[in-house]
Scaffold this motif. Structure first.
Motif, mmCIF file in Angstrom:
data_model
loop_
_atom_site.group_PDB
_atom_site.id
_atom_site.type_symbol
_atom_site.label_atom_id
_atom_site.label_comp_id
_atom_site.label_asym_id
_atom_site.label_seq_id
_atom_site.Cartn_x
_atom_site.Cartn_y
_atom_site.Cartn_z
ATOM 1 N N LYS A 670 0.829 -1.212 0.000
ATOM 2 C CA LYS A 670 0.000 0.000 0.000
ATOM 3 C C LYS A 670 0.860 1.258 0.000
ATOM 4 N N LEU A 671 2.033 1.149 0.666
ATOM 5 C CA LEU A 671 2.927 2.301 0.749
ATOM 6 C C LEU A 671 3.824 2.413 -0.478
ATOM 7 N N GLY A 672 3.667 1.496 -1.430
ATOM 8 C CA GLY A 672 4.491 1.534 -2.632
ATOM 9 C C GLY A 672 5.870 0.930 -2.444
ATOM 10 N N ARG A 673 6.114 0.240 -1.335
ATOM 11 C CA ARG A 673 7.417 -0.394 -1.085
ATOM 12 C C ARG A 673 7.324 -1.849 -1.573
ATOM 13 N N TYR A 674 7.374 -1.989 -2.907
ATOM 14 C CA TYR A 674 7.039 -3.271 -3.513
ATOM 15 C C TYR A 674 8.084 -4.350 -3.220
ATOM 16 N N ARG A 675 9.340 -3.988 -3.207
ATOM 17 C CA ARG A 675 10.368 -4.996 -2.944
ATOM 18 C C ARG A 675 10.272 -5.526 -1.515
ATOM 19 N N ASP A 676 9.981 -4.628 -0.563
ATOM 20 C CA ASP A 676 9.771 -5.081 0.818
ATOM 21 C C ASP A 676 8.554 -6.005 0.897
ATOM 22 N N ALA A 677 7.509 -5.642 0.182
ATOM 23 C CA ALA A 677 6.303 -6.478 0.181
ATOM 24 C C ALA A 677 6.604 -7.851 -0.420
ATOM 25 N N GLU A 678 7.337 -7.862 -1.532
ATOM 26 C CA GLU A 678 7.670 -9.138 -2.178
ATOM 27 C C GLU A 678 8.479 -10.033 -1.232
ATOM 28 N N GLN A 679 9.427 -9.434 -0.517
ATOM 29 C CA GLN A 679 10.242 -10.205 0.414
ATOM 30 C C GLN A 679 9.376 -10.850 1.498
ATOM 31 N N ILE A 680 8.401 -10.117 2.012
ATOM 32 C CA ILE A 680 7.513 -10.645 3.051
ATOM 33 C C ILE A 680 6.666 -11.783 2.484
ATOM 34 N N PHE A 681 6.064 -11.567 1.320
ATOM 35 C CA PHE A 681 5.184 -12.584 0.739
ATOM 36 C C PHE A 681 5.959 -13.874 0.426
ATOM 37 N N ARG A 682 7.185 -13.735 -0.034
ATOM 38 C CA ARG A 682 7.970 -14.945 -0.333
ATOM 39 C C ARG A 682 8.325 -15.703 0.955
ATOM 40 N N ALA A 683 8.585 -14.980 2.019
ATOM 41 C CA ALA A 683 8.867 -15.636 3.300
ATOM 42 C C ALA A 683 7.646 -16.422 3.776
ATOM 43 N N VAL A 684 6.460 -15.830 3.607
ATOM 44 C CA VAL A 684 5.234 -16.528 3.996
ATOM 45 C C VAL A 684 5.009 -17.738 3.101
ATOM 46 N N GLN A 685 5.278 -17.594 1.830
ATOM 47 C CA GLN A 685 5.085 -18.694 0.874
ATOM 48 C C GLN A 685 5.911 -19.909 1.272
ATOM 49 N N ARG A 686 7.113 -19.698 1.770
ATOM 50 C CA ARG A 686 7.994 -20.817 2.136
ATOM 51 C C ARG A 686 7.483 -21.594 3.343
ATOM 52 N N THR A 687 6.585 -21.020 4.116
ATOM 53 C CA THR A 687 6.078 -21.719 5.303
ATOM 54 C C THR A 687 4.826 -22.521 5.029
ATOM 55 N N GLY A 688 4.319 -22.499 3.789
ATOM 56 C CA GLY A 688 3.158 -23.304 3.458
ATOM 57 C C GLY A 688 1.900 -22.509 3.177
ATOM 58 N N PHE A 689 1.913 -21.190 3.427
ATOM 59 C CA PHE A 689 0.742 -20.349 3.134
ATOM 60 C C PHE A 689 0.821 -19.888 1.675
ATOM 61 N N SER A 690 0.928 -20.836 0.773
ATOM 62 C CA SER A 690 1.202 -20.470 -0.619
ATOM 63 C C SER A 690 0.026 -19.757 -1.272
ATOM 64 N N GLU A 691 -1.207 -20.160 -0.945
ATOM 65 C CA GLU A 691 -2.364 -19.563 -1.608
ATOM 66 C C GLU A 691 -2.462 -18.077 -1.289
ATOM 67 N N GLU A 692 -2.378 -17.731 0.017
ATOM 68 C CA GLU A 692 -2.484 -16.333 0.426
ATOM 69 C C GLU A 692 -1.271 -15.528 -0.048
ATOM 70 N N ALA A 693 -0.079 -16.159 0.055
ATOM 71 C CA ALA A 693 1.135 -15.446 -0.346
ATOM 72 C C ALA A 693 1.157 -15.201 -1.848
ATOM 73 N N ASN A 694 0.636 -16.145 -2.621
ATOM 74 C CA ASN A 694 0.633 -15.974 -4.078
ATOM 75 C C ASN A 694 -0.234 -14.796 -4.507
ATOM 76 N N VAL A 695 -1.332 -14.585 -3.780
ATOM 77 C CA VAL A 695 -2.167 -13.420 -4.091
ATOM 78 C C VAL A 695 -1.357 -12.136 -3.936
ATOM 79 N N GLY A 696 -0.596 -12.060 -2.837
ATOM 80 C CA GLY A 696 0.229 -10.877 -2.621
ATOM 81 C C GLY A 696 1.326 -10.728 -3.661
ATOM 82 N N LEU A 697 1.973 -11.841 -4.018
ATOM 83 C CA LEU A 697 3.041 -11.776 -5.019
ATOM 84 C C LEU A 697 2.498 -11.349 -6.383
#
Length: 708
Positions: A670-697
């Motif tokens: 939302k703040l336009g910090r896309y690389r920070d957002a991508e880093q967070i979503f990928r970290a979540v994806q690695r823990t098994g929350f792939s469906e929710e994380a993929n939406v963010g990615l």
């Protein structure tokens, strides 16, 4: 010994053991040649009791006849090394085969070759001499010594090459080898009988050895050979030949006891005798290795004594028992219902072997499947998830599904049930869990699809579709993971509304929604359960807590929390705070804080948490929950920087939580910090929350895509 002699007679008939038959009075057998040579590689042997050692004195006799004292001394030393109990004649003239004959240099060379074991060269030299002098004949004792040595070598070579019938054939043709002077040869013959499916003949040879041969080391070695080749009952029968004062067959008896315990350790239907267990325990205590400690550990584990098994496995671990000891230790902890400790221990050993990995997955599944669901630290679940995923363990995925369902994490539960079905399409329990979760999420189309596939294979799913026992566990229990419990879950799930990224040049339009889930922890207090249960019968009717005692007001407060009336519970907790002692005040302040948190009154909750001192664990728990609610409220109101700050502060006191990390990721986006957002979503994806994380990615990719 009539029985022993009868047994040997069987071997004599089967092989033509003339030497053995002669020793037992078979008048039809030829007496063994006294000049039979001994193999240079054979074990030291002893003659039958009361007889003269049958030592090959051919070379000694020759050197004595030549008056070659240097060679005589060398041959005596050689024979003594081979036969420690042999005594050379006091008068060397007794060895002379007759008058001294003129010295023949070739004979001297031949005997030298014989004593050095160079038999092929010896044969060649004889053939060469006979070729040049047809009238020359080698002495008979030289030929006999050569033939016997060659037979011994052929027998040993055949035995080493596992040509067992050749061994028996050579032994039949060279009976002079079959004496106590050649125990190694007798051992090889016994093995040949065993390997040609004649265990009775094997026992006959061992019986001959134990009846006639006197060397204690060779007698013990004979029984140890028997342990390798004969059934236990036959070895036990051979123990009767032990001679008091000279033999010590205790090691063999210990090994027999150990084997009986070993068989029972792998079969819970077999029980070892107390005497055998005591023997193995003594062996385990007196050794530095882990073998017998492991044996006792598995025996006790399979015979419903996990506490004792745990002690033995710990001993084996301390002695470098390796993965097998670790597997037993972890499984014993599980049997003792110490699942949290078992999971932590088994995790460290999971990659050491296939068995330790299997043990870890089983323990993790059992830990997640407890009823009611346990309160697990986030790192525990975080480390279980990748192992289950890597191993594609359907039972573990199902357990994660039920754990998520039982703790109110319904979207996550549905994902795990889907995963379990992907790894095991016939897993009815996972299909039922998927149906329950889909129904709870009000996904009518998805629920109907599951019902259509499983209605004919699952009565539970058919009942669910018909409206019977909706949203509850099936009446039929599952063997691996239990169905959802009847009581309310320990966590309440709330969905944060979907938010879209606003349109601007700095923040391009993102059409994807930003779903996030936050969990409000509603932990049960440590107050006695029976007190709250007693009050629960009356708390459905509105009551004023003003006239109640502190303990009664506290019980009323928890009862009201259980039926989800938190604001009424606040009044009851206030009464307990006013009149209670230190312990009651602590519980009341804790309950009041949870009540405000349930109603999203975060500021009030922060004040209530300070009303009475709390334990460190509770203080951290409440502070983490308050910060989480502040972050969610800030995100909902569009205050994304405050949401990130609250989550960062929370991350300093407790591990990160996937649902809250998703909120942080969306706040960065939302703040336009896309690389920070991508880093967070990928970290979540690695823990098994792939469906929710993929939406963010996907939202990040859309935001970074240049406008057309």
């Amino acid at each position: 010994m009539p029985l022993a002699r009868g047994a040997i007679a069987i071997a004599v008939v089967g092989l033509g053991f003339a030497a053995l038959a002669q020793q037992f009075g078979d008048g039809n057998a030829q007496a063994p040649n006294p000049a039979a040579p001994a193999p240079a590689s054979s074990s030291p042997g002893s003659p039958p009791a009361g007889s003269t050692p049958q030592v090959d004195e051919s070379a000694l006799r020759y050197f004595a006849s030549q008056g070659d004292t240097r060679r005589v001394d060398a041959e005596i030393a050689r024979l003594r090394a081979l036969y420690p109990n042999w005594t050379p004649p006091g008068d060397l003239s007794q060895l002379s085969a007759g008058p001294v004959v003129p010295k023949d240099p070739l004979l001297d060379q031949l005997w030298n070759l014989y004593t050095e074991g160079r038999l092929a060269e010896m044969r060649a030299a004889i053939a060469e001499r006979q070729g040049s002098d047809p009238q020359w004949k080698p002495p008979q004792d030289l030929l006999t010594a050569l033939e016997t040595a060659e037979s011994r070598r052929r027998l040993i070579n055949a035995s080493d090459s596992e040509q067992w019938r050749t061994v028996l054939s050579v032994a039949t043709d060279a009976p002079s080898l079959l004496t106590c002077a050649n125990v190694d040869i007798l051992w090889r013959v016994a093995e040949a009988f065993a390997k040609t499916d004649q265990p009775g003949r094997t026992k006959d040879v061992y019986t001959y050895l134990l009846t006639n041969c006197t060397d204690p080391a060779e007698r013990l070695g004979t029984l140890q050979k028997a342990l390798e080749l004969l059934p236990e009952e036959q070895v036990t029968d051979l123990l009767r030949f032990e001679r008091a004062g000279t033999d010590d067959f205790g090691a063999v008896r210990d090994e027999l006891a150990r084997r009986r315990v070993e068989r029972a350790s792998a079969d819970s239907k077999q029980t070892a005798a107390a005497e055998d267990l005591a023997v193995v325990a003594r062996l385990a205590e007196n050794e530095s290795g882990a073998g017998n400690a492991l044996l006792l550990g598995w025996y006790n584990y399979h015979h419903d004594n996990p506490a004792k098994a745990l002690d033995w496995f710990k001993t084996a671990l301390d002695r470098n028992g390796g993965p097998k000891a670790a597997e037993g230790y972890a499984m014993s902890l599980r049997a003792l219902n110490r699942l949290t400790e078992a999971e932590a221990f088994a995790y460290e050993w999971r990659d050491k072997s296939a068995d330790t990995m299997k043990a870890y997955l089983n323990i993790a599944t059992a830990l997640l499947s407890q009823d009611p669901p346990p309160r697990l630290d986030p790192p525990v679940v975080t480390r279980i998830v990748p192992v289950v995923t890597q191993q594609r363990h359907a039972d573990g995925a199902q357990a994660l599904g039920w754990y998520s369902y039982n703790t109110g994490q319904i979207p996550t539960a549905r994902q795990w049930f889907r995963t379990a079905l992907g790894w095991n399409a016939d897993d009815e329990a996972s299909a039922y869990g998927l149906a329950l979760a889909t129904q709870r999420l009000r996904d009518r189309a998805g629920f109907n699809a599951i019902v259509s596939r499983w209605r004919g294979r699952s009565q539970r799913i058919a009942d669910l579709a018909a409206g019977r026992n909706p949203g509850r566990a099936a009446a039929v229990p599952q063997p691996i993971v239990p169905p959802p419990p009847e009581t309310a879950p320990e966590a309440v799930v709330r969905t944060v509304e979907q938010v879209s990224v606003g349109a601007s040049r700095a923040a391009p339009v993102v059409s994807r929604a930003a779903p996030a889930v936050v969990y409000e922890t509603v932990s049960r207090p440590s107050a006695p359960v029976q007190v709250r249960t007693g009050a629960r019968r009356n708390c459905a009717v509105t009551r004023s807590p003003g006239n109640l005692s502190a303990d009664a007001a506290l019980s009323l407060g928890w009862c009201l929390m259980e039926i989800n009336r938190p604001l009424e519970a606040v009044a009851a907790f206030d009464q307990a705070l006013r009149n209670g002692g230190a312990r009651t005040r602590e519980e009341a302040a804790y309950g009041k804080t949870l009540a405000y948190l349930r109603k999203d009154l975060t500021s009030h909750a922060a004040i209530a948490a300070a009303a009475a001192p709390q334990t460190t664990e509770r203080r951290v728990e409440l502070q983490a929950t308050i910060l989480a609610q502040r972050a969610v409220a800030a995100y909902r109101d569009g205050r994304y920087v405050e949401a990130i700050l609250s989550l960062d502060e929370r991350g300093r006191i407790v591990p990160e939580q996937n649902d809250l990390m998703l909120i942080k990721g969306w706040s960065y986006l939302k703040l336009g910090r896309y690389r920070d957002a991508e880093q967070i979503f990928r970290a979540v994806q690695r823990t098994g929350f792939s469906e929710e994380a993929n939406v963010g990615l996907n939202a990040v990719q859309d935001a970074l895509r240049p406008p057309r």
